[in-house]
Design a protein around this motif. Structure first.
Motif, mmCIF file in Angstrom:
data_model
loop_
_atom_site.group_PDB
_atom_site.id
_atom_site.type_symbol
_atom_site.label_atom_id
_atom_site.label_comp_id
_atom_site.label_asym_id
_atom_site.label_seq_id
_atom_site.Cartn_x
_atom_site.Cartn_y
_atom_site.Cartn_z
ATOM 1 N N TYR A 131 61.487 -11.505 -56.751
ATOM 2 C CA TYR A 131 60.992 -12.559 -55.865
ATOM 3 C C TYR A 131 62.078 -13.624 -55.663
ATOM 4 O O TYR A 131 62.267 -14.137 -54.547
ATOM 5 C CB TYR A 131 59.736 -13.213 -56.440
ATOM 6 C CG TYR A 131 58.467 -12.395 -56.313
ATOM 7 C CD1 TYR A 131 58.322 -11.409 -55.340
ATOM 8 C CD2 TYR A 131 57.388 -12.620 -57.164
ATOM 9 C CE1 TYR A 131 57.155 -10.680 -55.224
ATOM 10 C CE2 TYR A 131 56.210 -11.895 -57.054
ATOM 11 C CZ TYR A 131 56.100 -10.919 -56.083
ATOM 12 O OH TYR A 131 54.931 -10.196 -55.971
ATOM 13 N N LEU A 132 62.787 -13.960 -56.753
ATOM 14 C CA LEU A 132 63.879 -14.923 -56.634
ATOM 15 C C LEU A 132 64.950 -14.404 -55.696
ATOM 16 O O LEU A 132 65.424 -15.131 -54.806
ATOM 17 C CB LEU A 132 64.485 -15.196 -58.018
ATOM 18 C CG LEU A 132 65.790 -16.006 -58.018
ATOM 19 C CD1 LEU A 132 65.545 -17.428 -57.523
ATOM 20 C CD2 LEU A 132 66.414 -16.025 -59.417
ATOM 21 N N TYR A 133 65.350 -13.147 -55.867
ATOM 22 C CA TYR A 133 66.427 -12.602 -55.044
ATOM 23 C C TYR A 133 66.003 -12.515 -53.574
ATOM 24 O O TYR A 133 66.832 -12.694 -52.676
ATOM 25 C CB TYR A 133 66.847 -11.233 -55.578
ATOM 26 C CG TYR A 133 67.185 -11.229 -57.060
ATOM 27 C CD1 TYR A 133 67.692 -12.370 -57.686
ATOM 28 C CD2 TYR A 133 66.973 -10.096 -57.848
ATOM 29 C CE1 TYR A 133 67.992 -12.380 -59.044
ATOM 30 C CE2 TYR A 133 67.271 -10.096 -59.209
ATOM 31 C CZ TYR A 133 67.775 -11.236 -59.809
ATOM 32 O OH TYR A 133 68.062 -11.239 -61.144
ATOM 33 N N SER A 134 64.724 -12.255 -53.339
ATOM 34 C CA SER A 134 64.214 -12.265 -51.960
ATOM 35 C C SER A 134 64.339 -13.659 -51.362
ATOM 36 O O SER A 134 64.746 -13.822 -50.206
ATOM 37 C CB SER A 134 62.758 -11.808 -51.934
ATOM 38 O OG SER A 134 62.620 -10.472 -52.370
ATOM 39 N N ALA A 135 64.000 -14.669 -52.147
ATOM 40 C CA ALA A 135 64.095 -16.041 -51.657
ATOM 41 C C ALA A 135 65.542 -16.462 -51.453
ATOM 42 O O ALA A 135 65.861 -17.194 -50.510
ATOM 43 C CB ALA A 135 63.398 -16.988 -52.638
ATOM 44 N N MET A 136 66.421 -16.003 -52.329
ATOM 45 C CA MET A 136 67.845 -16.298 -52.145
ATOM 46 C C MET A 136 68.329 -15.737 -50.816
ATOM 47 O O MET A 136 69.091 -16.399 -50.084
ATOM 48 C CB MET A 136 68.651 -15.716 -53.301
ATOM 49 C CG MET A 136 68.444 -16.422 -54.627
ATOM 50 S SD MET A 136 69.157 -15.516 -56.037
ATOM 51 C CE MET A 136 70.916 -15.673 -55.706
ATOM 52 N N GLU A 143 59.041 -20.096 -53.507
ATOM 53 C CA GLU A 143 60.182 -20.226 -52.607
ATOM 54 C C GLU A 143 59.993 -19.366 -51.350
ATOM 55 O O GLU A 143 60.240 -19.823 -50.221
ATOM 56 C CB GLU A 143 61.466 -19.828 -53.330
ATOM 57 C CG GLU A 143 61.721 -20.582 -54.626
ATOM 58 C CD GLU A 143 61.070 -19.950 -55.862
ATOM 59 O OE1 GLU A 143 61.454 -20.330 -56.981
ATOM 60 O OE2 GLU A 143 60.174 -19.092 -55.704
ATOM 61 N N MET A 144 59.551 -18.112 -51.535
ATOM 62 C CA MET A 144 59.295 -17.229 -50.396
ATOM 63 C C MET A 144 58.163 -17.788 -49.533
ATOM 64 O O MET A 144 58.222 -17.745 -48.301
ATOM 65 C CB MET A 144 58.929 -15.837 -50.890
ATOM 66 C CG MET A 144 60.049 -15.086 -51.599
ATOM 67 S SD MET A 144 59.470 -13.566 -52.399
ATOM 68 C CE MET A 144 58.981 -12.584 -50.968
#
Length: 683
Positions: A281-286, A214-215
């Motif tokens: 990594y998920l929270y960065s992409a969010m 995602e990132m």
């Protein structure tokens, strides 16, 4: 599995996303690392070591462990996958990313040529339609056991096909921006086009098992402006919580989906859960997608998750991911010391996340957490030699026979060697975290000596920092606008630790408030400054030669954990400036588990140039628990405690270490093992 109609409506794909994305972004933009030239005594040597030692060692180990050979065999379509994990491709991608950043700062023709040859091997391994995954391509009839019989069939669980793709995209953008070459970028775009054609509304839907694609897709969107990359990144986010194969009643994160952050729709998630690296990594992409699309539901979710992590799941060193099983966040306040996992990769991911949260909100609390991670939980993962590493970062090591520590010594490489290559890519990008801009505001976030040339409020300005941080709190900023009377605001972060705030929550607090405050002078004259969101706002029309002096109080502070953190009850940790301290065996008569730090202990700080590449140490006379000659009596003896920065431990051999010290002796564990030369203080 195709997504439901309601799922597609929730995503809000289509022209509206593309149109909105073009005009939405982070309200605050970081000053690129290429514009910040360091002269810093603390970070510059580390960046040079990364260039001279870490990156070459990483490439060499990718060669010697057959990671490069996997690409060569994939190109030839013959052989047998020669490493252990299907994500081993990413170690090459991450090192290329680090090398690219390094080439921007330290041009090196030999390294540039080597990277070019490596990229050719990557390209040769790519299949005609863009698929790039050596664990299958080498022998499609017999792929890696984690990969499944067909493409993407085990992406949710184990294959890491999209994880590999994400790191490829990140490396490709770094290489393109550093060199202007499109060789790796073209490979990445070909793969991304395949991913976008396979996944999306009306096509295949899966929540990527290990986030980062995602990132990476967001970065490709930024480089190309093609909406499909951003749309697919958002699609992957919203694919979470849609899978019906989990058991919601199970407490096993693998079985209920929490391990993958897949138990709930992404906008309904409110706590940090599961595998810490994947999660961050998920929270960065969010944060990325929220910024670029204006998605308020995503923003609300990631804000709540951040609050949960910082108030209930953060170690005092900034480490995250307490539980070895699943490399995961634990329950609220579950922060053990001897079994603390604190994966180095999680600290890398956390830096990315904190930077994005700052860019969304402009609050210094995110940079406060990032600084804590950088100087403590992340830096501890890298040995002073630049080629030895921690995968996990414990908070205490006990030298007791039969006792198992999480990881008591550094290693040169790991079978799963994600952490060394992650450090290789983060370190050279550090200058990009120092400054940021928004309109007429210039944020000074990190205190790192060096010079940057930038345009703020449409005016060219040179800003120079001079300091000896983190050992001293005297900061100097020299402002040199191209034209006199440059009108902009300099926002200097006043760290939480200089405002009596150990962390931006009640998870950790200082034992006593300090009466000392940060002071600021402009051209030698004291100024009264306005503090907003943790920043001292200096609004003026600047002239060449203007000097701002900031003094941060560098006291030794005693830190206590929230009483709900059971492992730290009755204990104290030591902090000076942004640096957390520990006691290590080498300075304390071979033992640290018998040291008490009572409330009346008085500490002094002193710089030791010849110790651990130069560190500020803390010393105090404290009681140490000892056994009588016959082992039948217990007493305390006054000795000198020497504490070193936590990041510097385990560079002098294997032995005891502790971050948290009992303030008084309330109980004894009577140990029968011969190696236990004394009773240990507990409770």
């Amino acid at each position: 599995m195709l997504p439901s109609k309601s799922f597609l409506l929730a995503l809000g794909f289509g022209a509206s996303l593309a149109a909105h994305a073009q005009k939405s972004d982070y309200p605050i933009q970081a000053v690129p690392f290429t514009q910040v030239k360091l002269t810093d005594n603390f970070w510059l040597p580390r960046l040079k070591t990364n260039t001279d030692v870490t990156i070459p060692a990483s490439f060499q180990r990718c060669e010697s462990t057959n990671r490069v050979k996997n690409f060569e065999m994939a190109a030839a379509h013959q052989g047998k996958f020669a490493t252990t994990f299907p994500f081993d491709d990413t170690d090459i991608y991450k090192t290329i990313e680090g090398a690219s950043y390094s080439l921007s700062v330290y041009p090196d023709a030999k390294l540039d040529a080597y990277v070019d040859e490596l990229i050719k091997k990557v390209g040769a391994a790519q299949e005609p339609d863009g698929y790039l995954y050596t664990a299958r391509t080498i022998d499609p009839a017999h792929p890696h056991s984690w990969a499944g019989p067909t493409r993407w069939s085990k992406e949710r669980e184990l294959s890491h096909e999209l994880y590999n793709a994400g790191h490829l995209y990140e490396a490709a953008v770094a290489h393109y921006e550093a060199t202007g070459k499109k060789t790796l970028l073209n490979i990445a775009l070909k793969n991304a086009d395949l991913v976008c054609s396979v996944f999306g509304p009306g096509k295949l839907s899966v929540a990527p098992g290990h986030e980062i694609v995602e990132m990476g897709l967001v970065k490709l969107y930024r480089v190309t402006g093609q909406p499909k990359y951003l749309e697919t990144a958002k699609f992957f986010l919203y694919a979470r919580g849609q899978y019906k194969g989990y058991d919601p009643k199970s407490t096993d994160g693998w079985k209920n989906g929490q391990y993958w952050q897949d138990d709930k729709p992404v906008v309904d998630q409110r706590v940090a859960e599961g595998h810490a690296v994947r999660a961050e990594y998920l929270y960065s992409a969010m944060a990325d997608v929220a910024a670029l699309t204006g998605d308020k539901q995503l923003l609300a979710a990631v804000d709540s998750i951040w609050q949960n992590m910082v108030s209930k799941k953060l170690y005092v060193t900034g480490g995250t991911g307490a539980v070895p099983a699943g490399e995961a966040f634990g329950k609220n306040y579950e922060l053990p010391n001897t079994t603390a996992y604190n994966e180095t990769c999680a600290s890398v991911a956390d830096v990315y996340w904190q930077q994005r949260m700052f860019q969304l909100h402009g609050d210094s609390k995110y940079v406060d957490v990032m600084e804590k991670v950088l100087y403590n939980g992340l830096l501890s993962g890298l040995g002073l030699d630049g080629k030895s590493f921690f995968y996990s970062n414990a908070m205490q090591i006990k030298n007791i026979q039969g006792y198992h520590d999480t990881e008591p010594a550094r290693a040169g490489w790991f079978e799963c060697s994600c952490c060394p290559t992650n450090l290789a890519r983060l370190m050279p990008a550090l200058p990009g975290y120092v400054y940021a801009e928004r309109g007429k505001a210039l944020y000074a976030n990190l205190f790192v000596s060096g010079t940057t040339n930038l345009t703020v409020n449409k005016q060219k300005v040179q800003l120079t920092q001079e300091n000896n941080y983190p050992w001293q709190g005297d900061l100097k900023f020299k402002v040199n606008p191209a034209k006199a009377g440059a009108d902009f605001d300099l926002l200097v972060r006043i760290p939480g630790w200089a405002r009596n705030e150990a962390v931006p929550s009640s998870l950790y607090t200082f034992e006593q408030p300090s009466s000392q405050q940060a002071t600021i002078k402009v051209n030698g004259q004291p100024v009264t400054y306005q503090l907003q969101n943790g920043y001292a706002i200096l609004s003026r029309k600047w002239h060449k030669g203007d000097v701002v002096d900031v003094n941060l109080p560098m006291e030794v502070r005693r830190v206590h954990a929230n009483p709900l953190v059971k492992d730290d009850l009755g204990k104290v940790a030591l902090q000076r400036g942004p640096v957390m301290y520990c006691a290590e065996w080498a300075d304390n008569n071979g033992k640290t588990s018998n040291i008490l730090v009572p409330q009346n202990a008085s500490f002094s700080a002193g710089y030791q140039a010849g110790l651990l590449n130069g560190v500020e140490t803390l010393t105090a006379t404290v009681p140490v628990v000892t056994l009588g000659a016959e082992g039948t009596s217990v007493s305390t003896t006054p000795r000198t405690l020497v504490a070193i920065p936590y990041y510097a431990w385990a560079n002098r051999g294997k032995g005891e270490m502790t971050v948290w010290f009992p303030e008084k002796l309330t109980d004894l564990d009577l140990l029968s093992q011969p190696a236990a030369s004394g009773a240990t203080a507990s409770k």
